[in-house]
Scaffold this motif. Structure first.
Motif, PDB file in Angstrom:
ATOM      1  N   ALA A 135       0.847  -1.027  -0.053  1.00 61.51           N
ATOM      2  CA  ALA A 135       0.074   0.154   0.012  1.00 61.51           C
ATOM      3  C   ALA A 135       0.843   1.409  -0.020  1.00 61.51           C
ATOM      4  CB  ALA A 135      -1.042  -0.041   1.162  1.00 61.51           C
ATOM      5  N   GLY A 136       2.159   1.236   0.114  1.00 61.69           N
ATOM      6  CA  GLY A 136       3.188   2.244  -0.057  1.00 61.69           C
ATOM      7  C   GLY A 136       3.436   2.806   1.151  1.00 61.69           C
ATOM      8  N   HIS A 137       2.964   2.196   2.358  1.00 65.19           N
ATOM      9  CA  HIS A 137       3.336   2.672   3.642  1.00 65.19           C
ATOM     10  C   HIS A 137       4.949   2.252   3.928  1.00 65.19           C
ATOM     11  CE1 HIS A 137      -1.075   1.607   4.726  1.00 65.19           C
ATOM     12  NE2 HIS A 137      -1.050   2.996   4.618  1.00 65.19           N
ATOM     13  N   THR A 138       5.613   3.338   4.587  1.00 65.90           N
ATOM     14  CA  THR A 138       7.058   3.068   4.949  1.00 65.90           C
ATOM     15  C   THR A 138       7.213   3.075   6.328  1.00 65.90           C
ATOM     16  OG1 THR A 138       7.531   4.466   2.907  1.00 65.90           O
ATOM     17  CG2 THR A 138       9.325   4.127   4.338  1.00 65.90           C
ATOM     18  N   PHE A 139       7.890   2.176   6.698  1.00 68.18           N
ATOM     19  CA  PHE A 139       8.175   1.855   8.123  1.00 68.18           C
ATOM     20  C   PHE A 139       9.924   1.187   8.196  1.00 68.18           C
ATOM     21  CE2 PHE A 139       7.541  -2.783   8.391  1.00 68.18           C
ATOM     22  CZ  PHE A 139       6.743  -2.692   7.143  1.00 68.18           C
TER      23      PHE A 139
ATOM     24  N   GLY B   3       1.050  -8.191   4.579  1.00 67.47           N
ATOM     25  CA  GLY B   3       2.292  -9.148   4.774  1.00 67.47           C
ATOM     26  C   GLY B   3       3.150  -8.990   3.509  1.00 67.47           C
ATOM     27  N   LYS B   4       2.832  -8.313   2.589  1.00 62.52           N
ATOM     28  CA  LYS B   4       3.768  -8.014   1.207  1.00 62.52           C
ATOM     29  C   LYS B   4       4.609  -6.842   1.630  1.00 62.52           C
ATOM     30  CE  LYS B   4       0.551 -10.149  -1.824  1.00 62.52           C
ATOM     31  NZ  LYS B   4      -0.289 -10.239  -3.205  1.00 62.52           N
ATOM     32  N   VAL B   5       5.571  -6.825   2.267  1.00 62.94           N
ATOM     33  CA  VAL B   5       6.477  -6.000   2.790  1.00 62.94           C
ATOM     34  C   VAL B   5       7.971  -6.402   1.722  1.00 62.94           C
ATOM     35  CG1 VAL B   5       7.981  -5.193   4.435  1.00 62.94           C
ATOM     36  CG2 VAL B   5       5.481  -5.946   4.733  1.00 62.94           C
ATOM     37  N   GLU B   6       8.530  -5.293   1.331  1.00 64.18           N
ATOM     38  CA  GLU B   6       9.811  -5.309   0.647  1.00 64.18           C
ATOM     39  C   GLU B   6      10.698  -4.346   1.388  1.00 64.18           C
ATOM     40  OE1 GLU B   6       8.038  -6.316  -3.861  1.00 64.18           O
ATOM     41  OE2 GLU B   6       9.019  -4.462  -3.604  1.00 64.18           O
TER      42      GLU B   6
ATOM     43  N   ARG C 269       8.418 -16.469   5.820  1.00 64.52           N
ATOM     44  CA  ARG C 269       7.501 -17.008   6.700  1.00 64.52           C
ATOM     45  C   ARG C 269       6.261 -16.125   6.993  1.00 64.52           C
ATOM     46  NH1 ARG C 269      11.043 -18.629  11.413  1.00 64.52           N
ATOM     47  NH2 ARG C 269       9.134 -19.244  12.260  1.00 64.52           N
ATOM     48  N   GLY C 270       6.223 -15.063   6.473  1.00 66.77           N
ATOM     49  CA  GLY C 270       4.952 -14.179   6.877  1.00 66.77           C
ATOM     50  C   GLY C 270       5.073 -13.435   8.233  1.00 66.77           C
ATOM     51  N   LEU C 271       6.230 -13.233   8.532  1.00 63.19           N
ATOM     52  CA  LEU C 271       6.400 -12.572  10.067  1.00 63.19           C
ATOM     53  C   LEU C 271       6.868 -11.375  10.115  1.00 63.19           C
ATOM     54  CD1 LEU C 271       8.925 -15.525  11.715  1.00 63.19           C
ATOM     55  CD2 LEU C 271       6.164 -15.085  11.883  1.00 63.19           C
ATOM     56  N   VAL C 272       6.892 -10.703   8.878  1.00 62.26           N
ATOM     57  CA  VAL C 272       6.877  -9.186   8.635  1.00 62.26           C
ATOM     58  C   VAL C 272       5.759  -8.738   8.179  1.00 62.26           C
ATOM     59  CG1 VAL C 272       8.468  -7.296   7.697  1.00 62.26           C
ATOM     60  CG2 VAL C 272       9.409  -9.506   8.217  1.00 62.26           C
ATOM     61  N   SER C 273       5.189  -7.852   8.549  1.00 63.06           N
ATOM     62  CA  SER C 273       3.981  -7.103   8.271  1.00 63.06           C
ATOM     63  C   SER C 273       3.850  -5.568   8.529  1.00 63.06           C
ATOM     64  CB  SER C 273       2.537  -7.827   8.662  1.00 63.06           C
ATOM     65  OG  SER C 273       2.474  -7.886  10.208  1.00 63.06           O
ATOM     66  N   CYS C 274       3.289  -4.913   7.707  1.00 65.88           N
ATOM     67  CA  CYS C 274       3.088  -3.438   7.865  1.00 65.88           C
ATOM     68  C   CYS C 274       2.228  -3.017   9.183  1.00 65.88           C
ATOM     69  CB  CYS C 274       2.363  -2.714   6.581  1.00 65.88           C
ATOM     70  SG  CYS C 274       2.167  -1.096   6.844  1.00 65.88           S
ATOM     71  N   PRO C 275       2.810  -2.229  10.129  1.00 66.58           N
ATOM     72  CA  PRO C 275       2.183  -1.943  11.186  1.00 66.58           C
ATOM     73  C   PRO C 275       0.920  -0.900  11.000  1.00 66.58           C
ATOM     74  CG  PRO C 275       4.356  -0.587  10.950  1.00 66.58           C
ATOM     75  CD  PRO C 275       4.276  -1.776   9.982  1.00 66.58           C
ATOM     76  N   LEU C 276       0.915  -0.376   9.731  1.00 67.70           N
ATOM     77  CA  LEU C 276      -0.247   0.654   9.603  1.00 67.70           C
ATOM     78  C   LEU C 276      -1.630  -0.038   9.096  1.00 67.70           C
ATOM     79  CD1 LEU C 276       1.881   3.537   7.993  1.00 67.70           C
ATOM     80  CD2 LEU C 276       1.087   3.150  10.445  1.00 67.70           C
ATOM     81  N   CYS C 277      -1.206  -1.194   8.028  1.00 67.62           N
ATOM     82  CA  CYS C 277      -2.238  -1.893   7.294  1.00 67.62           C
ATOM     83  C   CYS C 277      -2.454  -3.264   7.651  1.00 67.62           C
ATOM     84  CB  CYS C 277      -2.477  -1.302   5.840  1.00 67.62           C
ATOM     85  SG  CYS C 277      -1.069  -2.297   4.976  1.00 67.62           S
TER      86      CYS C 277
END
Length: 156
Positions: free
Chosen positions: A10-14, A41-44, A30-38
């Motif tokens: 979604a374009g959120h940066t953290f 689990g699709k984080v790069e 393993r799906g352990l990293v996720s955006c704290p805003l939305c």
């Protein structure tokens, strides 16, 4: 420790810290990293400026810290929000119930499910492994099956 700038779909940066680059890759897979805003689990990894050591030993100026993105709201959210923690606990309880009350038949699951369905063996609760194609074939035959998804923190 490595601090990564991360960006969700979604374009959120953290930012988050990891022991190594491999650690980030493993946790993300393993799906352990996720955006704290939305919660995505699709984080790069985002673009980052490398930290370069000075070569001259002259007078040093104070380092200028990189600006941190502002978190919305009064306090930052934890990496795993409370609703996700509750969902994981519920999924873990379901898995534990199935594992304690059903027979693990491993890769023989499709064969055993058919035998039970067609009355070739006594009916009993079972669980095991099946490929997506095997599961589809069982469903098309009218055999009730349901996936038992692995938890992100499962080691097996």
């Amino acid at each position: 420790m490595i601090r990564y700038t991360l960006v969700c779909e979604a374009g959120h940066t953290f930012e988050s810290w990891f022991p190594s680059s491999d650690s980030f890759d493993e946790q993300a897979a393993r799906g352990l990293v996720s955006c704290p805003l939305c919660g995505s689990g699709k984080v790069e990894k985002g673009l980052m400026a490398p930290r370069v050591a000075r070569t001259n030993r002259g007078e040093r100026s104070a380092p200028v810290p990189a600006p941190l993105p502002e978190a919305p709201g009064p306090s930052p959210m934890p990496m795993i929000a409370e609703p996700e923690q509750k969902l994981r606990a519920l999924l873990r309880a379901v898995r534990e119930h199935v594992q304690s009350t059903a027979e693990h038949v491993g890769p023989r699951f499709p064969e055993e499910a058919r035998k039970i369905h067609y009355g070739e063996v006594a009916e009993r609760p079972i669980y095991g492994e099946a490929s997506p194609e095997e599961a589809r074939a069982l469903i098309e035959e009218g055999i009730d099956v349901a996936p038992l998804p692995p938890m992100p923190d499962d080691r097996n």
